[in-house]
Design an enzyme around this catalytic site. Structure first.
Site, PDB file in Angstrom:
ATOM      1  CG  ASP A 143       4.758  -4.844  -4.599  1.00 47.62           C
ATOM      2  OD1 ASP A 143       4.220  -4.284  -5.578  1.00 47.62           O
ATOM      3  OD2 ASP A 143       5.090  -4.215  -3.565  1.00 47.62           O
ATOM      4  CB  SER A 144       0.479  -7.141  -6.488  1.00 51.62           C
ATOM      5  OG  SER A 144       0.313  -6.119  -5.526  1.00 51.62           O
ATOM      6  CG  LEU A 145       1.503  -1.880  -6.190  1.00 50.98           C
ATOM      7  CD1 LEU A 145       2.102  -0.845  -5.246  1.00 50.98           C
ATOM      8  CD2 LEU A 145       0.076  -1.487  -6.563  1.00 50.98           C
ATOM      9  CE  LYS A 199      -3.452  -7.146  -8.552  1.00 47.89           C
ATOM     10  NZ  LYS A 199      -4.678  -7.688  -9.167  1.00 47.89           N
ATOM     11  CG  HIS A 253      -3.607  -3.547  -6.006  1.00 49.90           C
ATOM     12  ND1 HIS A 253      -4.218  -4.136  -4.922  1.00 49.90           N
ATOM     13  CD2 HIS A 253      -2.399  -4.146  -6.141  1.00 49.90           C
ATOM     14  CE1 HIS A 253      -3.408  -5.075  -4.422  1.00 49.90           C
ATOM     15  NE2 HIS A 253      -2.301  -5.089  -5.146  1.00 49.90           N
TER      16      HIS A 253
END
Lengths: 245, 245
Positions: free
Chosen positions: A11-13, A16, A193
């Site tokens: 996912d975003s982890l 990014k 995050h």
């Protein structure tokens, strides 16, 4: 292309992870000239949605499958079903079953080296501050966190147990990060995050886990592509390249 | 894989570009979820040696050619023919002609967007210190720099002129970096390779040049792969993925 591929799926982890000092970029640097690191991170995705894209990210048509895949979901699945991010919620039993489907898909195309990564711990106070800023209001909805650390811990435990059942290595970030002092402020920028220091910690843990689980994939055990410039005879450079032609 | 590819082709200044804060990693972050950035940097290589590997890095068999290639050589070609790094030296006329061959190879496989990058400026005093440390001695050989800034400037000028002749965009790093105050200590760590601040400066210049030369390749003009999680209907997620299946 001579290099093998590592795919970071999550996912975003993961999306990014090429931020300044990010764990994905650090991995690309560790494997410079040896492996191509592909980020396949999808911000906001849970495992239910990831199942739709997995067959396209890991197509059976690929001649050489990725040599390593990290599977790093759960932070969104663990969003609570009655709060701000309810739409991302996936029950923990389904999370486990979806994770298993994703892993089976990856194994089906021939990838043997798979590392499960659990969601990291969560700082509820920081999430409340973040949600109030994002929504520009202090309301009933933004005064309680949309995720909690203890519930996220249940998802981490489910991922860890699944890895054990399937005989796969796992990086239990939820547990490992909480062993560090002041992890909330040092490692998380919005309660979820990673800060640059958090990214460094994740990378260090990841590298240690990878090196232990897959010794044959340690950077020093993989060849550089093409000869070292020191092995090129300046008077007869062609010699160094003949075996590649 | 749905994403297009950018390939960074060059020497150590490219191989090291995924170092912490490196310009390659920053580019990967800029294009997260849009483009796969491949480093094809080969430490110590000059253009003469790069010609041997170019056909393997840019094979005609690739169905979809890379959408963008950066070509960033010259720092090693410019090593002086009678000093420590003599074996890497390539005369400037041959450098220009080799660069042209590399570009033609890349064009041959169908890549239209090519950016030439000149070698950066060089700090001779720092090179002397570096060479004396590396060789662990102060001798006649290590008391003069193995590269000079003015000679490197001739290679930069040749690359710039070639780009003009071929109608290609160019990032003249040699000139651009010298406009910054204290570039020697701020931007170069050993008189040649970039510090974190230098990497940031290179990335900023690169991005500005790319955006100007190839507006259609600006990150905001390229689609994300797969739908935004915000466009997924939590009650009917399949709908968002049908067009990809």
């Amino acid at each position: 292309m001579l290099r093998s591929q590592f795919i970071l799926f999550g996912d975003s982890l993961t999306q990014k992870s090429f931020d300044e000092g990010g764990w994905g970029g650090r991995l690309a640097n560790e494997y410079q000239r040896k492996v191509d690191i592909f980020s396949r991170g999808y911000s906001g995705y849970n495992t239910r949605w990831a199942k739709y894209i997995a067959p396209l990210i890991f197509p059976g048509s690929q001649k050489v499958p990725p040599q390593l895949v990290t599977v790093f979901f759960g932070a969104n699945d663990a969003a609570l079903p009655d709060r701000l991010s309810a739409r991302q919620h996936v029950p923990v039993e389904e999370y486990r079953s979806n994770l298993q489907s994703l892993i089976e898909r990856i194994q089906k195309i021939g990838t043997k080296n798979i590392l499960l990564i659990t969601p990291p711990p969560l700082d509820e106070a920081a999430r409340i501050r973040h949600n109030q800023q994002q929504n520009n209001e202090v309301s009933e909805a933004t005064s309680i966190a949309e995720r909690t650390n203890s519930i996220t811990g249940q998802y981490a435990a489910a991922a860890k147990q699944l890895a054990g059942d399937l005989g796969l290595p796992v990086l239990d970030l939820w547990t490992a990060i909480q062993k560090h002092e002041s992890w909330q402020s040092r490692y998380l920028e919005d309660g979820l995050h990673f800060t640059p220091a958090g990214n460094k910690a994740v990378f260090d843990l990841l590298l240690e886990t990878l090196r232990g689980a897959f010794p044959h994939l340690r950077a020093e055990n993989l060849p550089d592509d093409f000869p070292s410039h020191k092995d090129i005879d300046e008077d007869d450079p062609e010699k160094a390249f003949i075996s590649y032609a």
